[in-house]
Design a protein around this motif. Structure first.
Motif, PDB file in Angstrom:
ATOM      1  N   GLN A  14      11.361  72.051 -43.554  1.00  0.00           N
ATOM      2  CA  GLN A  14       9.918  71.866 -43.444  1.00  0.00           C
ATOM      3  C   GLN A  14       9.452  70.727 -44.348  1.00  0.00           C
ATOM      4  N   ALA A  15      10.061  70.622 -45.538  1.00  0.00           N
ATOM      5  CA  ALA A  15       9.681  69.526 -46.428  1.00  0.00           C
ATOM      6  C   ALA A  15      10.060  68.173 -45.832  1.00  0.00           C
ATOM      7  N   ALA A  16      11.227  68.069 -45.198  1.00  0.00           N
ATOM      8  CA  ALA A  16      11.621  66.819 -44.544  1.00  0.00           C
ATOM      9  C   ALA A  16      10.686  66.460 -43.400  1.00  0.00           C
ATOM     10  N   ALA A  17      10.269  67.489 -42.638  1.00  0.00           N
ATOM     11  CA  ALA A  17       9.336  67.230 -41.546  1.00  0.00           C
ATOM     12  C   ALA A  17       7.991  66.743 -42.070  1.00  0.00           C
ATOM     13  N   ASP A  18       7.520  67.404 -43.168  1.00  0.00           N
ATOM     14  CA  ASP A  18       6.236  66.967 -43.752  1.00  0.00           C
ATOM     15  C   ASP A  18       6.349  65.542 -44.308  1.00  0.00           C
ATOM     16  N   ALA A  19       7.485  65.239 -44.950  1.00  0.00           N
ATOM     17  CA  ALA A  19       7.650  63.880 -45.484  1.00  0.00           C
ATOM     18  C   ALA A  19       7.673  62.844 -44.370  1.00  0.00           C
ATOM     19  N   THR A  20       8.315  63.220 -43.256  1.00  0.00           N
ATOM     20  CA  THR A  20       8.323  62.279 -42.115  1.00  0.00           C
ATOM     21  C   THR A  20       6.920  62.037 -41.590  1.00  0.00           C
ATOM     22  N   GLU A  21       6.112  63.105 -41.515  1.00  0.00           N
ATOM     23  CA  GLU A  21       4.735  62.958 -41.021  1.00  0.00           C
ATOM     24  C   GLU A  21       3.909  62.085 -41.965  1.00  0.00           C
ATOM     25  N   ARG A  22       4.077  62.327 -43.293  1.00  0.00           N
ATOM     26  CA  ARG A  22       3.350  61.500 -44.253  1.00  0.00           C
ATOM     27  C   ARG A  22       3.803  60.030 -44.177  1.00  0.00           C
ATOM     28  N   LEU A  23       5.099  59.827 -43.935  1.00  0.00           N
ATOM     29  CA  LEU A  23       5.597  58.461 -43.796  1.00  0.00           C
ATOM     30  C   LEU A  23       4.966  57.757 -42.607  1.00  0.00           C
TER      31      LEU A  23
END
Length: 564
Positions: free
Chosen positions: A249-258
């Motif tokens: 979930q953290a990787a997905a959130d980081a991708t969205e923020r990117l």
């Protein structure tokens, strides 16, 4: 009674006025353009009126009204310079058919220079000079005591006292236009440099955003995939599964923020107007119809409808998405510019589809109306980013783009291949063929060069032509002043002058003065006439003397060369 609060402020104003000195008000008034113009006009009038009091080659009856007329000419020298220059010319022509007077020539020179400096058009000045020469010719042929030699003097005065100063004024005007074009070019280059720097910064931002997307986005995707695989793998306890889920979930959130950060970095990277919402689905006919519905005089011409609709070259066949969007943007930007810079103009949109390409042309006429206080826009007064963006968009599709002034307006044209090919080579003059600013500067330089050349060759050519004309007239009068031997022998002493005159030549040896070196006239004669014995013979001469209207003496006289 003055309040205590206002007293200090009034005292401060008085102190400031005292520090400025007694001439502060005059200096402030002289800084105003109207005051400086009035002062310059007064100085010009004093310069032109000074010969009225110091030179007396013109009758007083003409010098008295000349003072207010020259004052009127000085006042008109800015708004109507041609009318101002006509005042001293008319006064000089009224004084003498030769036009040359020491009283009015300074005014003629000064106002002719200002005419060339301030008048925008050349033709009225040339016509005025021609009319002045024609009026002088009529005066020389009709006024008593005037002859063509007076007209030759008039033409010489026009050339050196009017045309030459006018040419110098034109040169000074063109020199000023060259300086203005140079400063305008410098300002335009500064704007272009700022635009280039901004584009470089935005291009670097876009490159950084792309690098982040390619590297970090890929790595974060791999992290999310591996965390998902760890979450569902057998032999993993619940705590490890929960940690893997949190990692995914953290990787997905980081991708969205990117993605959001990259969107901010890429925002406005082109510096060009973005397509309006819904413009990608709007066709060119719909765009033209929507524009016409808003009150714009616009018409659409489509060519190529004679091709079958199912063939690739048919106008009704769907266009490739990138080509369709580019055509829409070309028409949209051209119509926007036309309604902005040429309000009320007629806009014609021309679409021509061939088998392998599509041509679009948008032409607008000159502005049909403008506000009363509107100032005409300078050439290429806009930023030009819209046209630059269109040129880049068309070039990336392998097409060509052109935007340039037409004879009666402005024209934007583009040619796009229906099958997008490799980008067309970039050209620094892709918009107008050559740099508009450099072209304007080159034109200004050519005008200045042409002004210098004209200031040299026009007076020289006029002087040469006048010299040839005078020499030809001299030859003619020499031939027309020859009295043949047979006519001379046929004259009888005592014959009435009215009987003798028809048989005499049309010109005498010298119409103005008595020939030098000839013997004294007979004592019993009232007047004597002298005629040549041959065309270029100065001696001997035939002398005919008259008394009481009759021929009293005739003889052949020889001029004394020592006296000549």
């Amino acid at each position: 009674m003055t309040s205590p609060a206002r007293a200090p402020r009034r005292t401060d104003r008085l102190r400031k006025a005292a520090r400025k000195g007694p001439g502060a008000g005059l200096r402030t008034a002289l800084r105003r353009p109207r005051a400086r113009a009035a002062l310059n006009d007064a100085a010009l009038w004093l310069l032109m009126a000074w010969p009225l009091a110091t030179v007396h080659d013109v009758p007083l009856l003409l010098r008295v009204p000349a003072a207010p007329l020259l004052a009127l000419a000085a006042a008109l020298s800015r708004r109507a310079p041609l009318a101002a220059a006509a005042v001293p010319a008319a006064l000089s022509l009224a004084a003498t058919p030769e036009l040359f007077t020491s009283t009015f020539c300074p005014a003629l020179v000064a106002l002719s220079f200002l005419l060339g400096r301030r008048a925008e058009h050349v033709r009225p000045s040339i016509v005025a000079a021609a009319v002045l020469c024609a009026a002088g010719l009529v005066s020389a042929l009709t006024l008593p005591g005037a002859d063509l030699w007076d007209w030759f003097t008039l033409v010489t005065t026009v050339v050196f006292a009017a045309v030459l100063p006018w040419l110098l004024g034109r040169f000074r005007r063109q020199q000023y236009e060259l300086q203005s074009a140079g400063w305008e070019l410098a300002a335009r280059m500064e704007r272009e440099h700022r635009l280039v720097a901004e584009r470089t910064r935005l291009r670097e931002r876009s490159r950084i955003a792309g690098d982040m997307h390619d590297s970090l986005g890929h790595d974060l995707s791999l992290i999310a995939v591996r965390a998902a695989g760890l979450q569902v793998s057998p032999g993993v306890d619940e705590d490890a599964r929960a940690s893997a889920a949190e990692l995914r979930q953290a990787a997905a959130d980081a991708t969205e923020r990117l993605h959001r950060i990259i969107g901010l970095l890429r925002q406005d990277t082109t510096g060009l107007p973005q397509d309006a919402p819904g413009s990608t689905s709007e066709t060119v006919p719909e765009l033209v119809g929507r524009t016409a519905a808003s009150g714009v005089d616009i018409v659409l011409h489509q060519h190529g409808t004679d091709v079958a609709p199912e063939t690739p070259g048919a106008l009704s066949a769907p266009l490739p998405p990138m080509v369709d969007r580019a055509v829409h943007r070309v028409v949209q930007e051209a119509v926007t510019n036309a309604t902005k810079h040429a309000p009320g103009s007629r806009i014609a949109v021309d679409l021509r589809r061939e088998e392998d390409r599509l041509s679009v042309r948008v032409h607008n006429s000159a502005a049909a109306y403008a506000p009363p206080d509107a100032v005409p826009p300078a050439p290429e007064s806009g930023s030009g980013t819209g046209l630059i963006g269109l040129d880049e968009r068309v070039r990336q599709l392998g097409g060509t783009f052109r935007a340039r002034p037409a004879r009666d307006g402005f024209e934007v044209a583009a040619r796009l291949p229906l099958t997008p090919g490799p980008p067309s080579p970039t050209s620094s003059d892709a918009l107008t063929g050559t740099s508009r600013s450099q072209e304007e500067l080159a034109q200004a330089r050519r005008r200045v060069h042409r002004g210098v050349v004209n200031a040299l060759w026009i007076p020289a050519a006029a002087t040469a032509a006048l010299a040839v004309l005078m020499y030809g007239f001299q030859i003619y009068t020499s031939h027309a002043s020859v009295l043949s031997r047979g006519t001379y022998d046929a004259l009888r002493i005592g014959a009435p002058e009215r009987v003798v005159a028809p048989s005499l030549p049309g010109y005498q040896y010298d119409e103005e003065t008595r020939p030098s070196g000839v013997p004294p006239d007979p004592a019993d004669s009232d007047a004597c006439r002298f005629y040549r014995t041959a065309t270029f013979a100065d001696s001997p001469l035939y002398r005919l003397c008259f008394r009481d209207g009759r021929l009293s003496a005739k003889d052949r006289v020889t001029r004394d060369r020592d006296d000549r």
